[in-house]
Design an enzyme around this catalytic site. Structure first.
Site, PDB file in Angstrom:
ATOM      1  N   MET A  78     -12.057   4.497  -0.539  1.00  0.00           N
ATOM      2  CA  MET A  78     -12.686   4.771   0.760  1.00  0.00           C
ATOM      3  C   MET A  78     -13.354   6.132   0.645  1.00  0.00           C
ATOM      4  O   MET A  78     -12.940   7.118   1.258  1.00  0.00           O
ATOM      5  CB  MET A  78     -11.626   4.739   1.866  1.00  0.00           C
TER       6      MET A  78
ATOM      7  N   MET B  63     -11.497  -5.627   5.715  1.00  0.00           N
ATOM      8  CA  MET B  63     -10.674  -4.648   6.433  1.00  0.00           C
ATOM      9  C   MET B  63     -10.359  -5.201   7.817  1.00  0.00           C
ATOM     10  O   MET B  63     -11.270  -5.575   8.563  1.00  0.00           O
ATOM     11  CB  MET B  63     -11.408  -3.317   6.579  1.00  0.00           C
TER      12      MET B  63
ATOM     13  N   MET C 156      -8.876   8.233  -0.273  1.00  0.00           N
ATOM     14  CA  MET C 156      -9.694   8.668   0.884  1.00  0.00           C
ATOM     15  C   MET C 156     -10.192  10.091   0.651  1.00  0.00           C
ATOM     16  O   MET C 156      -9.444  10.937   0.157  1.00  0.00           O
ATOM     17  CB  MET C 156      -8.859   8.632   2.158  1.00  0.00           C
TER      18      MET C 156
ATOM     19  N   ASP D 239      -4.656   3.685  -1.877  1.00  0.00           N
ATOM     20  CA  ASP D 239      -5.712   4.016  -0.915  1.00  0.00           C
ATOM     21  C   ASP D 239      -6.263   5.410  -1.189  1.00  0.00           C
ATOM     22  O   ASP D 239      -5.588   6.406  -0.965  1.00  0.00           O
ATOM     23  CB  ASP D 239      -5.158   3.946   0.511  1.00  0.00           C
TER      24      ASP D 239
ATOM     25  N   HIS E 127      -1.204  -1.290  -4.319  1.00  0.00           N
ATOM     26  CA  HIS E 127      -2.469  -0.940  -3.662  1.00  0.00           C
ATOM     27  C   HIS E 127      -2.514   0.570  -3.424  1.00  0.00           C
ATOM     28  O   HIS E 127      -1.612   1.143  -2.811  1.00  0.00           O
ATOM     29  CB  HIS E 127      -2.555  -1.695  -2.331  1.00  0.00           C
TER      30      HIS E 127
ATOM     31  N   HIS F 118      -8.332   1.086  -3.914  1.00  0.00           N
ATOM     32  CA  HIS F 118      -9.252   0.889  -2.778  1.00  0.00           C
ATOM     33  C   HIS F 118      -9.941   2.225  -2.513  1.00  0.00           C
ATOM     34  O   HIS F 118      -9.327   3.149  -1.983  1.00  0.00           O
ATOM     35  CB  HIS F 118      -8.413   0.410  -1.586  1.00  0.00           C
TER      36      HIS F 118
ATOM     37  N   ASP G 246      -6.616  -6.271   4.486  1.00  0.00           N
ATOM     38  CA  ASP G 246      -5.936  -4.967   4.474  1.00  0.00           C
ATOM     39  C   ASP G 246      -5.938  -4.370   5.880  1.00  0.00           C
ATOM     40  O   ASP G 246      -7.006  -4.116   6.440  1.00  0.00           O
ATOM     41  CB  ASP G 246      -6.693  -4.054   3.491  1.00  0.00           C
TER      42      ASP G 246
ATOM     43  N   SER H 232       0.854  -1.193   0.000  1.00  0.00           N
ATOM     44  CA  SER H 232       0.000   0.000   0.000  1.00  0.00           C
ATOM     45  C   SER H 232       0.884   1.234   0.000  1.00  0.00           C
ATOM     46  O   SER H 232       1.658   1.456   0.936  1.00  0.00           O
ATOM     47  CB  SER H 232      -0.879   0.015   1.248  1.00  0.00           C
TER      48      SER H 232
HETATM   49  C1  DX5 Z   1      -6.102   1.710   5.685  1.00  0.00           C
HETATM   50  C2  DX5 Z   1      -5.685   1.376   4.272  1.00  0.00           C
HETATM   51  C3  DX5 Z   1      -4.596   0.404   4.227  1.00  0.00           C
HETATM   52  C4  DX5 Z   1      -3.323   0.838   4.923  1.00  0.00           C
HETATM   53  C5  DX5 Z   1      -2.677  -0.375   5.491  1.00  0.00           C
HETATM   54  O1  DX5 Z   1      -7.225   2.515   5.634  1.00  0.00           O
HETATM   55  O2  DX5 Z   1      -6.766   0.864   3.538  1.00  0.00           O
HETATM   56  O3  DX5 Z   1      -4.323  -0.015   2.906  1.00  0.00           O
HETATM   57  O4  DX5 Z   1      -2.429   1.487   4.087  1.00  0.00           O
HETATM   58  O5  DX5 Z   1      -1.583   0.029   6.219  1.00  0.00           O
HETATM   59  P1  DX5 Z   1      -0.793  -0.963   7.178  1.00  0.00           P
HETATM   60  O6  DX5 Z   1      -0.332  -2.099   6.359  1.00  0.00           O
HETATM   61  O7  DX5 Z   1       0.292  -0.102   7.685  1.00  0.00           O
HETATM   62  O8  DX5 Z   1      -1.775  -1.378   8.261  1.00  0.00           O
HETATM   63 ZN    ZN Z   2      -6.346  -0.122   1.529  1.00  0.00          ZN
END
Ligand code: DX5
Ligand code: ZN
Length: 217
Positions: A67, A136, A36, A34, A32, A65, A174, A7
């Site tokens: 969010m 998650m 947000m 993320d 990956h 991903h 994740d 990620s």
């Molecule tokens: C959290 C993200 C993850 C995050 C995971 O909201 O969706 O992808 O980056 O990070 P680690 O591996 O550090 O828990």
């Molecule tokens: Zn993620």
């Protein structure tokens, strides 16, 4: 075949291209991303423009991903930016079936992500349209949080549901994935592992990815 998906949330954004090439050279399978929006989760990160830039520096599949609230508004932009896999949160979709179909129709592989408190049954009636389900194992929003242990039970329940329907659907986990947690997660039936801080926080990406892979049996 287990899939390791670093990620980039934990990458160094001042040298993002180099960090992505480094994990690709270190043996990563997917990248990956993320996304947000500051509404669905309390953080704001990456949009289609950065995704497009990421796509230019790697040949690996992009696993996006989302969010975000109302993901339908942005799916076409992310597909255009190079997304290969797109997951949306069940909690953010009023018409989940429609959103999943939209991802497929636009040419990407759809997944549905479930927050730690969402019953896995939320995906039961869209499973037939999915390539993957994302469990998650932390509350989304930030990297570096601890793995929520009951996620293992949720993976097992999901796997039973997939097997009952006799489908081939990847299970992704994740949050809090690292060398000490990955074996149990893998044993529960997970195919795809997202790891942010465990990989980008280490000083040898290759050794870390190798260690993660070796811990999966
Ligand atoms: C959290 C993200 C993850 C995050 C995971 O909201 O969706 O992808 O980056 O990070 P680690 O591996 O550090 O828990
Ligand atoms: Zn993620």
């Amino acid at each position: 075949m287990k899939i390791i998906a670093p990620s980039i949330l934990s990458a160094d954004f001042s040298r993002l291209g180099e960090d992505i090439q480094a994990v690709e050279n270190a043996g990563a399978d997917w990248i990956h991303i993320d996304v947000m929006d500051g509404h669905f989760v309390p953080n704001i990160t990456i949009g289609p423009m950065i995704t497009e830039a990421v796509n230019r520096v790697t040949n690996l599949p992009l696993d996006v991903h989302l969010m975000i609230e109302q993901p339908d508004r942005y799916i076409a932009d992310f597909v255009k930016a190079g997304a290969d896999y797109i997951s949306v949160h069940a909690e953010a979709c009023t018409h989940l079936n429609r959103t999943v179909s939209l991802i497929r129709d636009l040419g990407a592989r759809p997944g549905v992500a479930l927050n730690p408190a969402t019953p896995v049954s939320a995906v039961e009636w869209v499973l037939e349209s999915l390539d993957f389900v994302l469990i998650m194992s932390v509350n989304p929003g930030f990297g570096g949080q601890s793995f929520i242990q009951n996620s293992i039970d949720r993976v097992r329940l999901l796997k039973q549901m997939i097997d009952r329907q006799n489908r081939t659907i990847l299970i992704q986990v994740d949050g809090g994935v690292n060398a000490s947690t990955i074996r149990e997660i893998s044993d529960a039936g997970v195919d795809s592992f997202v790891a942010g801080s465990a990989i980008f926080g280490s000083d040898d990406y290759k050794a870390t990815i190798k260690e993660l892979r070796a811990a999966c049996r």
